[in-house]
Design a protein around this motif. Structure first.
Motif, PDB file in Angstrom:
ATOM      1  N   LEU A 129       0.934  -1.094  -0.085  1.00  0.00           N
ATOM      2  CA  LEU A 129      -0.083   0.066  -0.164  1.00  0.00           C
ATOM      3  C   LEU A 129       0.953   1.361   0.137  1.00  0.00           C
ATOM      4  N   ILE A 130       0.447   2.313  -0.865  1.00  0.00           N
ATOM      5  CA  ILE A 130       1.284   3.362  -1.088  1.00  0.00           C
ATOM      6  C   ILE A 130       0.496   4.692  -0.407  1.00  0.00           C
ATOM      7  N   THR A 131       1.240   5.306   0.208  1.00  0.00           N
ATOM      8  CA  THR A 131       0.700   6.691   0.630  1.00  0.00           C
ATOM      9  C   THR A 131       1.409   7.858   0.196  1.00  0.00           C
ATOM     10  N   TRP A 143      -1.508  20.964   8.826  1.00  0.00           N
ATOM     11  CA  TRP A 143      -1.751  20.069   7.865  1.00  0.00           C
ATOM     12  C   TRP A 143      -1.245  18.701   8.359  1.00  0.00           C
ATOM     13  N   VAL A 144      -0.012  18.323   8.919  1.00  0.00           N
ATOM     14  CA  VAL A 144       0.205  16.837   8.981  1.00  0.00           C
ATOM     15  C   VAL A 144      -0.329  16.437  10.269  1.00  0.00           C
ATOM     16  N   GLN A 145      -0.927  17.078  11.166  1.00  0.00           N
ATOM     17  CA  GLN A 145      -1.518  16.485  12.389  1.00  0.00           C
ATOM     18  C   GLN A 145      -2.948  16.368  12.272  1.00  0.00           C
ATOM     19  N   GLN A 146      -3.597  16.169  10.903  1.00  0.00           N
ATOM     20  CA  GLN A 146      -4.771  16.075  11.028  1.00  0.00           C
ATOM     21  C   GLN A 146      -4.846  14.309  11.223  1.00  0.00           C
ATOM     22  N   ASN A 147      -6.070  14.000  11.592  1.00  0.00           N
ATOM     23  CA  ASN A 147      -6.192  12.574  12.089  1.00  0.00           C
ATOM     24  C   ASN A 147      -6.391  11.739  10.720  1.00  0.00           C
ATOM     25  N   LEU A 148      -7.076  12.083   9.735  1.00  0.00           N
ATOM     26  CA  LEU A 148      -7.078  11.382   8.452  1.00  0.00           C
ATOM     27  C   LEU A 148      -5.777  11.278   7.834  1.00  0.00           C
ATOM     28  N   TYR A 149      -5.014  12.535   7.965  1.00  0.00           N
ATOM     29  CA  TYR A 149      -3.516  12.272   7.433  1.00  0.00           C
ATOM     30  C   TYR A 149      -2.693  11.286   8.167  1.00  0.00           C
ATOM     31  N   GLU A 150      -2.975  11.344   9.290  1.00  0.00           N
ATOM     32  CA  GLU A 150      -2.039  10.346  10.073  1.00  0.00           C
ATOM     33  C   GLU A 150      -2.409   8.749   9.831  1.00  0.00           C
ATOM     34  N   ASP A 151      -3.819   8.568   9.853  1.00  0.00           N
ATOM     35  CA  ASP A 151      -4.453   7.243   9.191  1.00  0.00           C
ATOM     36  C   ASP A 151      -3.787   6.624   8.078  1.00  0.00           C
ATOM     37  N   LEU A 153      -0.795   7.669   6.769  1.00  0.00           N
ATOM     38  CA  LEU A 153       0.468   7.439   6.612  1.00  0.00           C
ATOM     39  C   LEU A 153       0.529   6.327   7.381  1.00  0.00           C
ATOM     40  N   LYS A 154       0.046   5.904   8.439  1.00  0.00           N
ATOM     41  CA  LYS A 154       0.169   4.636   9.300  1.00  0.00           C
ATOM     42  C   LYS A 154      -0.166   3.374   8.539  1.00  0.00           C
ATOM     43  N   ALA A 155      -1.132   3.615   7.616  1.00  0.00           N
ATOM     44  CA  ALA A 155      -1.516   2.390   6.984  1.00  0.00           C
ATOM     45  C   ALA A 155      -0.480   2.022   5.655  1.00  0.00           C
ATOM     46  N   ALA A 156       0.540   2.875   5.410  1.00  0.00           N
ATOM     47  CA  ALA A 156       1.115   2.823   4.191  1.00  0.00           C
ATOM     48  C   ALA A 156       2.406   1.892   4.582  1.00  0.00           C
ATOM     49  N   GLN A 157       2.905   0.973   3.564  1.00  0.00           N
ATOM     50  CA  GLN A 157       4.049   0.131   3.501  1.00  0.00           C
ATOM     51  C   GLN A 157       5.145   0.744   2.818  1.00  0.00           C
ATOM     52  N   ILE A 158       4.709   1.901   1.817  1.00  0.00           N
ATOM     53  CA  ILE A 158       5.489   2.778   1.185  1.00  0.00           C
ATOM     54  C   ILE A 158       5.163   4.032   1.311  1.00  0.00           C
ATOM     55  N   TYR A 182       7.497   7.250  12.730  1.00  0.00           N
ATOM     56  CA  TYR A 182       6.790   6.243  12.128  1.00  0.00           C
ATOM     57  C   TYR A 182       7.626   4.984  11.911  1.00  0.00           C
ATOM     58  N   GLN A 183       8.898   5.064  12.628  1.00  0.00           N
ATOM     59  CA  GLN A 183       9.746   3.838  12.394  1.00  0.00           C
ATOM     60  C   GLN A 183       9.454   2.824  12.845  1.00  0.00           C
ATOM     61  N   ALA A 184       8.144   2.615  13.825  1.00  0.00           N
ATOM     62  CA  ALA A 184       7.761   1.579  14.032  1.00  0.00           C
ATOM     63  C   ALA A 184       6.814   0.484  12.941  1.00  0.00           C
ATOM     64  N   TYR A 185       6.367   1.226  12.054  1.00  0.00           N
ATOM     65  CA  TYR A 185       5.676   0.813  11.025  1.00  0.00           C
ATOM     66  C   TYR A 185       6.371   0.141   9.819  1.00  0.00           C
TER      67      TYR A 185
END
Length: 338
Positions: A129-131, A143-151, A153-158, A182-185
């Motif tokens: 999955l690409i984000t 911009w970067v602290q919106q919940n949807l933006y974070e969701d 990004l966390k879902a991304a593999q790339i 996001y190093q844990a992901y």
């Protein structure tokens, strides 16, 4: 006489997600330009409105099939329009490769969950999955602290960082901070200009993340004592733990009607140990508050009302999450009314 049996092949399927204006379509254009002449590639695009625009930006020549799904979000609305559109596209086109671009308002994790159901496993070969995120806007905190933006990004593999040639020094520092956060992901990061990225860089298998949503830990004890399996749930409140590359992410989501005492909550978060990151948004006695803790800084600020209260704690070792949850629930002010 020899009869050749045609064995159906699963179609390599790429999801390209990203927030509004991040550069998804530009990246898709460049990936499509790499199509071998003897192959047919298909694209399923989802626009939130009723007027299709993005389709006009993509190649219309032979060997490409583009279909738009207009109105709503295919990630979180009824699955039926998606299933119908996708089934028709696969049947009519029989593509060698498929790209799906959900709306920038979509939750890609939900889309992946739909497309990895048994119904699609004989048809789709889900790839990483690409984000896409706009590197030139990383300095914009709102911009970067919106919940949807974070969701997303966390879902991304790339993660593809677009507009890399337009990034300021502040953007570069923000990118370094984001990668650390996001190093844990276990993600691969690519910085691009004009969407230029080789297909080989993103053509990797989708890795299944073992996130199971379960009742709160305090409630799970009743299932254990009754020797019943702990169910997976979809509704709030819920708890989850996922692990990858030696890191652990513990999370809770709770109804927005739950109100937490700010002072007690802040003290609880400050007293935690052995964590790498704490991010949360809570409905508190002082209004909605956003917490963003790293070992160097304990940041918090007021925020807009959210659809739920949520917290994620990233650690390098498993914590006593039951004890933490008990202390967290003790911070509630409305408990006697629910």
């Amino acid at each position: 006489m020899h009869v050749k049996l045609l064995i159906p092949q699963t179609v390599p399927t790429h999801i390209i997600s990203g927030f509004l204006g991040a550069g998804k379509t530009t990246l898709l254009q460049h990936l499509l330009s790499q199509k071998p002449e003897n192959e047919v590639w298909a694209v399923l695009m989802n626009e939130f409105g009723q007027i299709g625009i993005d389709q006009q930006l993509l190649p219309q020549q032979q060997g490409y099939q583009v279909k738009e799904l207009l109105g709503g979000c295919l990630c979180c609305s009824s699955q039926l329009p998606l299933h119908i559109a996708l089934a028709r596209l696969l049947t009519e086109t029989q593509p060698d490769r498929l790209f799906i671009e959900p709306t920038g308002l979509g939750h890609p994790a939900q889309l992946v969950e739909q497309l990895t159901e048994p119904h699609w496993q004989s048809s789709l070969n889900m790839r990483a999955l690409i984000t896409v995120l706009d590197g030139s806007r990383l300095h914009e905190e709102a911009w970067v602290q919106q919940n949807l933006y974070e969701d997303q990004l966390k879902a991304a593999q790339i993660v593809v960082v677009s507009h890399g040639d337009q990034m300021s020094g502040t953007d570069e520092k923000a990118l370094e901070k984001l990668q650390e956060e996001y190093q844990a992901y276990s993600q691969s990061w690519f910085k691009t200009a004009n969407g230029e990225l080789a297909l080989d860089a993103i053509d990797h298998p989708h890795l299944v993340t073992s996130r199971i949503l379960q009742p709160l830990l305090m409630q799970q004890k009743t299932f254990v004592s009754a020797q019943e399996p702990i169910p997976e749930i979809k509704q709030l409140p819920y708890h989850y733990v996922e692990s990858s590359q030696g890191y652990h992410v513990a999370g809770w989501k709770m109804p927005r009607r739950w109100i937490f005492d700010f002072d007690s909550l802040f003290e609880l978060l400050c007293n935690q140990s052995n964590w790498l990151r704490i991010k949360a948004i809570f409905n508190t006695s002082q209004g909605w508050m956003i917490f963003n803790f790293n070992p160097e800084q304990f940041n918090y600020k007021t925020g807009q009302a959210n659809t739920d209260s949520r917290i994620e704690i990233i650690t390098s070792q498993l914590g006593n999450w039951l004890d933490f949850e008990k202390q967290l629930m003790a911070c509630r002010l409305d408990e006697q009314n629910t």
